[in-house]
Design an enzyme around this catalytic site. Structure first.
Site, PDB file in Angstrom:
ATOM      1  N   SER A  99      23.640 -15.033 -48.831  1.00 47.40           N
ATOM      2  CA  SER A  99      22.871 -14.987 -47.581  1.00 47.40           C
ATOM      3  C   SER A  99      22.995 -13.583 -47.016  1.00 47.40           C
ATOM      4  O   SER A  99      24.032 -13.202 -46.477  1.00 47.40           O
ATOM      5  CB  SER A  99      23.421 -16.003 -46.576  1.00 47.40           C
ATOM      6  N   LYS A 174      16.426 -18.564 -44.289  1.00 45.69           N
ATOM      7  CA  LYS A 174      17.843 -18.853 -44.055  1.00 45.69           C
ATOM      8  C   LYS A 174      18.281 -18.342 -42.684  1.00 45.69           C
ATOM      9  O   LYS A 174      18.991 -19.035 -41.945  1.00 45.69           O
ATOM     10  CB  LYS A 174      18.702 -18.234 -45.165  1.00 45.69           C
ATOM     11  N   LYS A 242      28.566 -14.014 -38.793  1.00 46.23           N
ATOM     12  CA  LYS A 242      27.936 -13.119 -39.774  1.00 46.23           C
ATOM     13  C   LYS A 242      26.428 -13.375 -39.839  1.00 46.23           C
ATOM     14  O   LYS A 242      25.628 -12.442 -39.860  1.00 46.23           O
ATOM     15  CB  LYS A 242      28.564 -13.344 -41.160  1.00 46.23           C
TER      16      LYS A 242
END
Lengths: 301, 301
Positions: A99, A174, A242
């Site tokens: 990701s 995502k 993150k």
């Protein structure tokens, strides 16, 4: 049941990557792997071939999968010294399941395309449990033909597999997913904390709201965790930090304003200030509880 | 099919109240009504008895239902000159189905209890369509016995009927519901706008996210409206502004901090600045689009 065996490279055998690679081995594929740490015993015993470098993996494999922590890791593994790019030949396929930044992803794809190879961004959601049980959701960006080539591999690792669009669009989906999950956790936390402070039973309020327009997977799962005070992960706050950092950095680069994403990141930061980096992300409610000097589950004075 | 006929009072025959009262008439109940405006023709023809005051309604009825715009309206109708309280006798039941302050509700309930009568707060969600189709969700606060007494009436007006707790808890649940719906709309709006600005197709991103942890009724319904640009209500922004004002005022009184509710209210205010008070609340995305100088549906430059 085994698939027709493919030569797969797999780089990044961490908490997520190790079980994902394991599913491909079980399906009968030949795996070449490279890792900075010693190979997980299960993988070593099951026939994965350790290689000395990412370049060596790419030389042996037809499809190279990466599953790494963040954008700089992917860049280093793909394009650094002895990286994947150095071992590619035309016709190979690079599949990044990390990701990472959608913007960087588009650049990575162009550099791989320039070597005559296709690129797919294919980030996942579903966490460690999804990786182990092969129930990951996989959001894919890249050419249709490359997607079809990789599909048998995706189907060994996940359940809900969608090609969203061209390169970068998988990573974009995502990021969008992580924005919605974080902000919905925040919404449910404000509502249940308000209800508790007003003297209502937050468990019964949650139940009354299920089925209406307030209903969501987050109200169901994370709302329950907030009421039950079950904050072991699940999905760690530091990982969601993150992801929101990716969202906010990309938003700045793209020229788009995400005010609630920014505010929610600050609440995650407040959880970290309480020592909560490894709490489940539903523990976001603790930052609001600190502001209110009151916890769900207390009775108001 | 008719229920055993009860003497019902109904005060507040607006967009919501008129069809709700209509369902009770159809069920065979005797309705006494009071309204500042002329009675809706359908109700007048169907046998509702107009009364000169709220007091006269309460004198004739055993169960008095109110369905009014806001807290001051309910206070005036219950406790003002010639109000409901002046016409109550011990053993009657007051059911307030308006969406008003949970804190004021507790005080109203005590004043009604002091007259020997039970009180239920029973706000609804589902809007005009739910009122017409008798599919409202009804969130009830008050004593169990009073809830059971009113249940046959609720079942004529709604589908999803929950007793959340004591007096005020129904209103608290409604406020919690409106917090979650507004903040989830905001979450979906940030995510889809980000996706569009990053060059992905927001419709496909929305589709990819359904079924995972980002899934919600709002992603399904309001997300679709954002993509399709269908902003006729639905549920009007000015009504959601009223509900968030209730949330923020109650939060201030209770001593609890709702940072995203406050920020989301400001985005509704920004929509109002664009002339959007009567837009559907999914048009919240337009405030974010103004910040981004970009609309979902545009292709990025």
């Amino acid at each position: 049941m085994t698939d027709s065996a493919l030569n797969i490279g797999f780089i990044g055998l961490g908490i997520m990557g190790a079980p994902m690679a394991g599913h491909l081995l079980e399906a009968g594929h030949r795996l070449s792997v490279h890792t900075r740490r010693p190979l997980a015993p299960a993988l070593a015993q099951s026939g994965a071939t350790p290689c000395a470098s990412a370049r060596a993996v790419a030389e042996r494999a037809d499809i190279v999968i990466t599953m790494l922590p963040d954008t700089p890791d992917v860049e280093a593994v793909l394009f650094g010294a002895d990286g994947v790019a150095a071992g590619l030949r035309a016709g190979k396929l690079v599949v990044d399941m990390s990701s990472i930044s959608p913007i960087a992803t588009k650049a990575f794809a162009q550099r791989v395309n320039a070597l005559g190879c296709d690129y797919l961004d294919a980030p996942v959601s579903g966490g460690e449990v999804g990786a182990k049980n092969a129930t990951l959701s996989i959001m894919v960006g890249g050419p249709e033909a490359a997607f079809e080539r990789a599909r048998p591999l995706f189907e060994r690792m996940g359940k809900n597999i969608t090609r969203v669009g061209g390169n970068g669009d998988g990573q974009t989906a995502k990021v969008a997913n992580q924005i919605i999950v974080a902000l919905t956790i925040e919404a449910v936390a404000e509502a249940l904390l308000f209800a508790a402070k007003a003297g209502a039973d937050p468990a019964r309020v949650r139940q009354a709201l299920m089925g209406g327009f307030a209903s969501s997977k987050v109200l169901e799962v994370h709302g329950e965790r907030m009421v039950q005070r079950r904050f072991e992960p699940g999905f760690r706050i530091e990982l969601h930090q993150k992801d929101l950092a990716l969202a906010l950095g990309s938003a700045r680069a793209l020229g788009v304003s995400l005010p609630s994403t920014a505010a929610t990141q600050e609440l995650f930061n407040a959880c970290a200030a309480q020592g909560g980096r490894a709490w489940d992300h539903s523990a976001l409610v603790k930052a609001l509880e600190a502001l209110a000097h009151f916890e769900i589950g207390q009775r108001p004075a």
